[in-house]
Design a protein around this motif. Sequence first.
Motif, PDB file in Angstrom:
ATOM      1  N   VAL A  43      -9.361   3.034   9.520  1.00 46.25           N
ATOM      2  CA  VAL A  43      -9.794   2.777   8.154  1.00 46.25           C
ATOM      3  C   VAL A  43      -9.912   1.266   8.018  1.00 46.25           C
ATOM      4  O   VAL A  43      -8.925   0.545   8.207  1.00 46.25           O
ATOM      5  N   CYS A  44     -11.110   0.785   7.744  1.00 43.77           N
ATOM      6  CA  CYS A  44     -11.374  -0.664   7.682  1.00 43.77           C
ATOM      7  C   CYS A  44     -10.878  -1.355   8.950  1.00 43.77           C
ATOM      8  O   CYS A  44     -10.317  -2.444   8.890  1.00 43.77           O
ATOM      9  N   GLY A  45     -11.019  -0.698  10.078  1.00 39.29           N
ATOM     10  CA  GLY A  45     -10.600  -1.257  11.357  1.00 39.29           C
ATOM     11  C   GLY A  45      -9.118  -1.115  11.660  1.00 39.29           C
ATOM     12  O   GLY A  45      -8.661  -1.528  12.718  1.00 39.29           O
ATOM     13  N   ILE A  46      -8.344  -0.537  10.759  1.00 39.38           N
ATOM     14  CA  ILE A  46      -6.901  -0.381  10.950  1.00 39.38           C
ATOM     15  C   ILE A  46      -6.620   0.995  11.552  1.00 39.38           C
ATOM     16  O   ILE A  46      -7.054   2.016  11.019  1.00 39.38           O
ATOM     17  N   ASP A  47      -5.885   1.031  12.639  1.00 36.56           N
ATOM     18  CA  ASP A  47      -5.481   2.273  13.282  1.00 36.56           C
ATOM     19  C   ASP A  47      -4.471   2.969  12.377  1.00 36.56           C
ATOM     20  O   ASP A  47      -3.397   2.427  12.102  1.00 36.56           O
ATOM     21  N   THR A  48      -4.781   4.181  11.918  1.00 36.79           N
ATOM     22  CA  THR A  48      -3.908   4.875  10.969  1.00 36.79           C
ATOM     23  C   THR A  48      -2.599   5.341  11.588  1.00 36.79           C
ATOM     24  O   THR A  48      -1.689   5.734  10.869  1.00 36.79           O
ATOM     25  N   SER A  49      -2.484   5.293  12.906  1.00 35.02           N
ATOM     26  CA  SER A  49      -1.237   5.735  13.546  1.00 35.02           C
ATOM     27  C   SER A  49      -0.208   4.614  13.662  1.00 35.02           C
ATOM     28  O   SER A  49       0.920   4.861  14.080  1.00 35.02           O
ATOM     29  N   LEU A  50      -0.568   3.397  13.266  1.00 34.80           N
ATOM     30  CA  LEU A  50       0.375   2.273  13.326  1.00 34.80           C
ATOM     31  C   LEU A  50       1.289   2.315  12.105  1.00 34.80           C
ATOM     32  O   LEU A  50       0.856   2.089  10.970  1.00 34.80           O
ATOM     33  N   GLU A  51       2.549   2.608  12.347  1.00 33.69           N
ATOM     34  CA  GLU A  51       3.505   2.803  11.254  1.00 33.69           C
ATOM     35  C   GLU A  51       3.615   1.583  10.344  1.00 33.69           C
ATOM     36  O   GLU A  51       3.735   1.721   9.122  1.00 33.69           O
ATOM     37  N   ASP A  52       3.536   0.396  10.902  1.00 38.12           N
ATOM     38  CA  ASP A  52       3.676  -0.816  10.087  1.00 38.12           C
ATOM     39  C   ASP A  52       2.417  -1.132   9.275  1.00 38.12           C
ATOM     40  O   ASP A  52       2.424  -2.057   8.475  1.00 38.12           O
ATOM     41  N   ARG A  53       1.342  -0.353   9.435  1.00 39.84           N
ATOM     42  CA  ARG A  53       0.098  -0.588   8.688  1.00 39.84           C
ATOM     43  C   ARG A  53      -0.236   0.538   7.705  1.00 39.84           C
ATOM     44  O   ARG A  53      -1.298   0.542   7.092  1.00 39.84           O
ATOM     45  N   ILE A  54       0.685   1.496   7.552  1.00 40.16           N
ATOM     46  CA  ILE A  54       0.411   2.652   6.696  1.00 40.16           C
ATOM     47  C   ILE A  54       0.063   2.226   5.271  1.00 40.16           C
ATOM     48  O   ILE A  54      -0.887   2.737   4.675  1.00 40.16           O
ATOM     49  N   MET A  55       0.779   1.299   4.696  1.00 41.06           N
ATOM     50  CA  MET A  55       0.501   0.891   3.314  1.00 41.06           C
ATOM     51  C   MET A  55      -0.846   0.185   3.208  1.00 41.06           C
ATOM     52  O   MET A  55      -1.546   0.343   2.201  1.00 41.06           O
ATOM     53  N   SER A  56      -1.250  -0.547   4.224  1.00 43.61           N
ATOM     54  CA  SER A  56      -2.579  -1.172   4.224  1.00 43.61           C
ATOM     55  C   SER A  56      -3.667  -0.113   4.203  1.00 43.61           C
ATOM     56  O   SER A  56      -4.681  -0.259   3.520  1.00 43.61           O
ATOM     57  N   VAL A  57      -3.464   0.953   4.958  1.00 42.93           N
ATOM     58  CA  VAL A  57      -4.421   2.070   4.975  1.00 42.93           C
ATOM     59  C   VAL A  57      -4.441   2.755   3.620  1.00 42.93           C
ATOM     60  O   VAL A  57      -5.498   3.001   3.033  1.00 42.93           O
ATOM     61  N   ARG A  58      -3.286   3.053   3.077  1.00 46.72           N
ATOM     62  CA  ARG A  58      -3.204   3.803   1.814  1.00 46.72           C
ATOM     63  C   ARG A  58      -3.701   3.013   0.617  1.00 46.72           C
ATOM     64  O   ARG A  58      -4.079   3.592  -0.400  1.00 46.72           O
ATOM     65  N   ARG A  59      -3.745   1.696   0.712  1.00 43.19           N
ATOM     66  CA  ARG A  59      -4.332   0.886  -0.358  1.00 43.19           C
ATOM     67  C   ARG A  59      -5.850   1.046  -0.382  1.00 43.19           C
ATOM     68  O   ARG A  59      -6.494   0.787  -1.393  1.00 43.19           O
ATOM     69  N   ARG A  60      -6.421   1.472   0.727  1.00 41.59           N
ATOM     70  CA  ARG A  60      -7.870   1.606   0.844  1.00 41.59           C
ATOM     71  C   ARG A  60      -8.372   3.042   0.698  1.00 41.59           C
ATOM     72  O   ARG A  60      -9.507   3.270   0.309  1.00 41.59           O
ATOM     73  N   ILE A  61      -7.519   4.021   1.031  1.00 45.34           N
ATOM     74  CA  ILE A  61      -7.905   5.433   0.966  1.00 45.34           C
ATOM     75  C   ILE A  61      -6.916   6.156   0.078  1.00 45.34           C
ATOM     76  O   ILE A  61      -5.740   6.274   0.405  1.00 45.34           O
ATOM     77  N   GLY A  62      -7.384   6.649  -1.052  1.00 44.69           N
ATOM     78  CA  GLY A  62      -6.519   7.377  -1.961  1.00 44.69           C
ATOM     79  C   GLY A  62      -6.744   8.876  -1.845  1.00 44.69           C
ATOM     80  O   GLY A  62      -7.743   9.326  -1.307  1.00 44.69           O
ATOM     81  N   MET A  63      -5.808   9.638  -2.359  1.00 44.21           N
ATOM     82  CA  MET A  63      -5.923  11.091  -2.312  1.00 44.21           C
ATOM     83  C   MET A  63      -5.290  11.653  -3.573  1.00 44.21           C
ATOM     84  O   MET A  63      -4.195  11.259  -3.952  1.00 44.21           O
ATOM     85  N   VAL A  64      -6.002  12.569  -4.226  1.00 41.41           N
ATOM     86  CA  VAL A  64      -5.470  13.270  -5.381  1.00 41.41           C
ATOM     87  C   VAL A  64      -5.310  14.736  -4.956  1.00 41.41           C
ATOM     88  O   VAL A  64      -6.277  15.382  -4.580  1.00 41.41           O
ATOM     89  N   PHE A  65      -4.093  15.237  -5.018  1.00 45.55           N
ATOM     90  CA  PHE A  65      -3.807  16.595  -4.573  1.00 45.55           C
ATOM     91  C   PHE A  65      -4.162  17.593  -5.664  1.00 45.55           C
ATOM     92  O   PHE A  65      -3.981  17.327  -6.849  1.00 45.55           O
ATOM     93  N   GLN A  66      -4.624  18.762  -5.245  1.00 44.57           N
ATOM     94  CA  GLN A  66      -4.983  19.813  -6.193  1.00 44.57           C
ATOM     95  C   GLN A  66      -3.754  20.338  -6.907  1.00 44.57           C
ATOM     96  O   GLN A  66      -3.771  20.587  -8.104  1.00 44.57           O
ATOM     97  N   ASN A  67      -2.651  20.511  -6.176  1.00 40.64           N
ATOM     98  CA  ASN A  67      -1.388  20.999  -6.735  1.00 40.64           C
ATOM     99  C   ASN A  67      -0.317  19.931  -6.539  1.00 40.64           C
ATOM    100  O   ASN A  67       0.264  19.850  -5.477  1.00 40.64           O
ATOM    101  N   PRO A  68      -0.084  19.100  -7.567  1.00 38.00           N
ATOM    102  CA  PRO A  68       0.876  17.990  -7.406  1.00 38.00           C
ATOM    103  C   PRO A  68       2.307  18.459  -7.219  1.00 38.00           C
ATOM    104  O   PRO A  68       2.731  19.470  -7.572  1.00 38.00           O
TER     105      PRO A  68
END
Length: 94
Positions: A69-94
Motif C-alpha cells: 500500500v503506497c509502496g509499504i509492505d503490509t506484512s511489516l509489523e512496524d508499518r501497520i499504522m502507516s498502512v492503516r492511515r491510508r486504507i480504511g475499512m468500515v465493517f458491515q457488523n461492528p
Amino acid sequence: MSEIISVEHLAFSYPGFEEGAGVKVFEDLDLKIEEGSLVAILGSNGCGKSTLAKHFNSILLPSGGKVYVCGIDTSLEDRIMSVRRRIGMVFQNP
C-alpha cells in the motif's frame, strides 16, 4: 498515475478445523490499483472479497506473496499504522 495498491502472487488459506484441510482462498493473485481509480470488487458470498480487503490494511497477512500500500509492505509489523492511515475499512457488523 502511481499504484496505490499492488498485490503480487498473493496466496492465503484459512486454517482447517481440528487438523482438517484448510480453505484455500487465493493462489498467485496479482492486482494493481492506481491512485485515483474507481474499483469495484464483485462476487458471490464466500468468494474472498472481504478477505482481499483485509489484506489491504494488514488485518490478514498473506501466507505467500506480498501486498503493498503506497509502496509499504503490509506484512511489516512496524508499518501497520502507516498502512492503516491510508486504507480504511468500515465493517458491515461492528
